[in-house]
Design a protein around this motif. Structure first.
Motif, short mmCIF file in Angstrom:
data_model
loop_
_atom_site.label_atom_id
_atom_site.label_comp_id
_atom_site.label_asym_id
_atom_site.label_seq_id
_atom_site.Cartn_x
_atom_site.Cartn_y
_atom_site.Cartn_z
N PHE A 184 -8.46 -6.30 -2.32
CA PHE A 184 -7.87 -5.79 -2.09
C PHE A 184 -7.69 -5.38 -4.23
O PHE A 184 -7.96 -6.64 -4.31
N VAL A 210 0.58 3.48 1.50
CA VAL A 210 -0.35 4.22 1.35
C VAL A 210 -1.34 5.10 1.70
O VAL A 210 -0.99 5.76 2.82
N TRP A 256 -5.89 -1.65 8.23
CA TRP A 256 -5.55 -2.27 8.14
C TRP A 256 -4.12 -1.41 6.51
O TRP A 256 -3.53 -1.21 6.98
N ALA A 257 -4.65 -1.03 5.03
CA ALA A 257 -4.12 -0.77 4.29
C ALA A 257 -3.76 0.70 4.46
O ALA A 257 -2.13 1.22 4.32
N ALA A 284 -4.93 2.04 -2.56
CA ALA A 284 -5.49 1.13 -2.26
C ALA A 284 -7.31 0.82 -2.40
O ALA A 284 -7.57 1.45 -1.93
N ILE A 336 -10.90 -0.87 -3.17
CA ILE A 336 -11.13 -2.12 -1.98
C ILE A 336 -12.69 -2.27 -2.52
O ILE A 336 -13.16 -1.32 -2.87
N PRO A 373 -1.01 -0.92 -4.01
CA PRO A 373 -0.98 0.52 -3.72
C PRO A 373 -1.60 1.08 -5.50
O PRO A 373 0.22 0.71 -5.74
N VAL A 423 -7.57 5.16 0.77
CA VAL A 423 -8.47 3.58 0.64
C VAL A 423 -9.83 4.20 -0.48
O VAL A 423 -10.89 5.23 -0.17
N TRP A 456 -2.98 -8.08 -1.10
CA TRP A 456 -3.55 -7.36 -1.94
C TRP A 456 -3.94 -8.14 -3.37
O TRP A 456 -4.00 -7.20 -3.98
N HIS A 480 0.28 1.08 6.37
CA HIS A 480 1.30 0.99 4.85
C HIS A 480 1.69 1.97 4.81
O HIS A 480 1.07 3.08 3.95
N SER A 534 -10.32 -0.89 5.62
CA SER A 534 -9.37 0.37 5.76
C SER A 534 -7.82 0.51 6.08
O SER A 534 -6.65 1.20 6.27
#
Length: 174
Positions: A91, A134, A127-128, A101, A103, A95, A137, A71, A131, A125
């Motif tokens: 990032f 999150v 991947w984020a 998050a 980017i 977050p 994005v 991150w 989580h 995006s």
């Protein structure tokens, strides 16, 4: 080594050690990753921005947060077919309290117009948003940066703000 990938790209988050190598010698860092040396063309404005991020954010934050360094670092965007770096993204930290998050991304000038930013932003995006902390994005871009705006729209981002020529786009978890 941790990485995520798409059809054409591999995205590798740089550890603190790799960032130190990058700061000393980018070719040394590329060699440590097993990459072929890439001829990089970057606008001088971005060179200054990258150096500032390296010294004042990436290096100190990856040292401070080694367990969540992904991150706080630059991710190399690697073209798998040629095993070269075509850009970077990352990032702006963990977050935030709104579960967003943020980017940022940059494709080397000699690699632009090939769809790499669109593909890399899509996989980063995803991947984020995978989580649990999150929900959204966020990306900021200049209002006159039409290529970046097209990349965001292709990836389903929605324009949510416009302040002093800086546009804010958001992608929500579905």
């Amino acid at each position: 080594m941790f990485y995520i990938e798409s059809t054409r790209l591999k995205l590798i988050p740089l550890t603190h050690q790799l960032l130190q190598q990058y700061h000393t010698s980018r070719p040394q860092m590329e060699a440590a990753l097993g990459l072929n040396h890439s001829e990089i063309k970057i606008d001088p404005l971005y060179v200054t921005e990258i150096e500032d991020a390296l010294v004042n954010f990436w290096l100190p934050k990856t040292l401070q947060f080694p367990e969540s360094y992904q991150w706080f670092t630059s991710w190399e965007i690697v073209l798998k077919s040629d095993n070269i770096s075509v850009g970077g993204m990352g990032f702006n930290g963990l977050p935030n309290e709104n579960r967003e998050a943020e980017i940022g991304y940059m494709i080397h000038e000699n690699q632009q117009g090939k769809g790499y930013a669109t593909e890399a932003l899509q996989v980063m995006s995803q991947w984020a948003l995978a989580h649990e902390n999150v929900e959204n994005v966020i990306v900021h871009t200049y209002s006159d940066n039409l290529p970046s705006r097209r990349i965001l729209e292709k990836n389903g981002f929605t324009l949510i703000g416009d302040a002093d020529r800086i546009l804010t786009y958001k992608l929500c978890k579905s």
